[in-house]
Enzyme design. Sequence first.
Site, short mmCIF file in Angstrom:
data_model
loop_
_atom_site.label_atom_id
_atom_site.label_comp_id
_atom_site.label_asym_id
_atom_site.label_seq_id
_atom_site.Cartn_x
_atom_site.Cartn_y
_atom_site.Cartn_z
N GLU A 1 0.12 -5.55 -3.51
CA GLU A 1 -0.79 -5.48 -2.37
C GLU A 1 -2.12 -6.15 -2.72
OE1 GLU A 1 -0.74 -3.07 0.81
OE2 GLU A 1 -0.10 -1.27 -0.25
N ASP A 2 -2.67 -6.88 -1.76
CA ASP A 2 -4.07 -7.31 -1.82
C ASP A 2 -4.41 -7.95 -3.17
OD1 ASP A 2 -3.69 -5.54 0.28
OD2 ASP A 2 -5.66 -4.65 0.14
N CYS B 1 -2.40 -7.24 5.77
CA CYS B 1 -1.03 -6.87 5.42
C CYS B 1 -0.02 -6.89 6.56
CB CYS B 1 -1.00 -5.52 4.73
SG CYS B 1 -1.81 -4.19 5.61
N ASP C 1 1.02 -9.85 -0.64
CA ASP C 1 1.04 -10.06 0.81
C ASP C 1 -0.17 -10.85 1.31
OD1 ASP C 1 -0.68 -7.96 0.26
OD2 ASP C 1 0.17 -6.60 1.75
N HIS C 2 -1.28 -10.86 0.56
CA HIS C 2 -2.48 -11.63 0.92
C HIS C 2 -3.48 -11.46 -0.21
CE1 HIS C 2 -4.40 -7.81 1.92
NE2 HIS C 2 -3.32 -7.53 2.63
#
Length: 550
Positions: free
Chosen positions: A15-16, A54, A245-246
């Site tokens: 994540e992130d 997300c 995801d980003h």
Amino acid sequence: MASAQPPNILWISLEDTSPRFGCYGDDVATTPNIDSIAADGRVYTDACATAGVCAPSRASVITGCHQTAIGTHHMRTKHMNEDTPELPTPYSSVPPHYVTAFPEFLRAAGYYCTNNSKTDYQFDNLGESQHDFDAPVSIWDENHEDAHWRNRPDDDQPFFAVFNPIRTHESGMWEDGFVGVNGDPETDPATVDVPPYLPDTDGVRKAIARQYDNIARSDEEVGRLLGELREDGLADDTIVFIWSDHGEGLPRAKRSLYDSGINVPLVVRWPGKIEGGERSQRLVSLLDLGPTVLSLAGVDIPTWMQGQPFLGPDANDPREYLLAARDRIDESYDMVRAIRTDRYKYIRNYDQTNPPLVWVPFRARGEAMQDLLRLHAEGELDGPAAELLSGGRPVEELYDLVADPHETNNLADDSAHSETLAELRAAMDDRLDALGDRGQLDETQLVDQMWPGGEQPVTATPTFVPNAPENRMIEATPTGGEFTAPTTVTLHCDTQGASIVYATGETADARWKLYTTPIELDEGETTIRTKAIRYGYEESDVRAASFTVN
């Protein structure tokens, strides 16, 4: 790897996370396990998400479609906030009827598909909270915190297993965040680099240092999974993907369409096929991940998918452009589109009255954003940081990503780059027209199309259709019947685009199987339970029937 056996595939989606790994040249990072995958595999330097946040990004990944093409572009559709009661949320997006999450195609091809455990696909079933992620039951064989390839009923069955470590979530960068290390970081804040668009403060440095700590902890989780592959004798038969995801949860990173928000790590290990230690500057969109997995598994890629395989014998030619989008972010509406080449980024701001950092209360809980707000109020910001909370922004932005990797020097008004600007304008227009960008539609109108009258549509309950000629049909009823062997049962749903699942036996905890072909009935009595789900619709009721075959 034996060609007769489809490869196992392991995804580790962080994540992130921006590319703060040792294998990307970051000297502060402690990522020995990820770096080992890179040493045996390939690092992609120009992989990008289709959104800087997300839910829209994950919707794109799981469908292989741009979120703006299928109505999953707002962050997020399940938004719930008493401070914004007039927003047309929560709702569950209804993609076009033909759009199917790619793991369903893998399941139909014999793969055991597990997800552990975040989904956030925008067409998840609604729950008590916007953070209740309950994906349609048809997508995964297992979707929970204990989901694992080790749970498959047959050790010879190929698997597609996804693990979603959450330590690196934005809140892990806060002193009192939900996940991660929190408190004082172990990484020395003095050793981190502060990007030029943020003020160099203790709060910003500590946030970045915590991110390094949380990446290190995530790397340990990666090591555990790699160890389990080795323990099971599967390391040489499994393709491993690591991606995020980003970008990371700093102001002007996450939620933005600058590379700090969309450029993500992507590392792939494929034993026997990738030599190891390779680096690729090929443009890869995260919506290419699903089609690539289908291709590697030998499964046909649907023509409606907008992603394309970037790896393997059927890889497409490299992309010339990558497209990304930003729409509503939590409480605040915005509409921004970006197109990226290997050299340039063109950004189009549809509302130039918005500041670069729109109002997002969740972001303001972090020390980095608090420092930014404080210094802005005190009039102490200068340079690129001063522009983040300014009144307005340019209609167009153009950046040379090689000369200006932090995208602080806007070249849109530079006559020396007028041809590049015109090229990217036209390329964006062509691609948005081809996609049918649903961000052009007001969200209230969009929801009314998906949920007429504000009511969530309901998937029709499947029906049973025994496939037996009259001479083998002793008795047939809507809830079963008695037949002579051999007999099969077809399941049918009247809702276009619905996926059907079924389970045999009378126990409610039986695992739901994806229905693809008529069910063969064994001799004796068989109870079949079934239900259906169209993405974005309410799941159907369960229907059961008992069949006796003599």
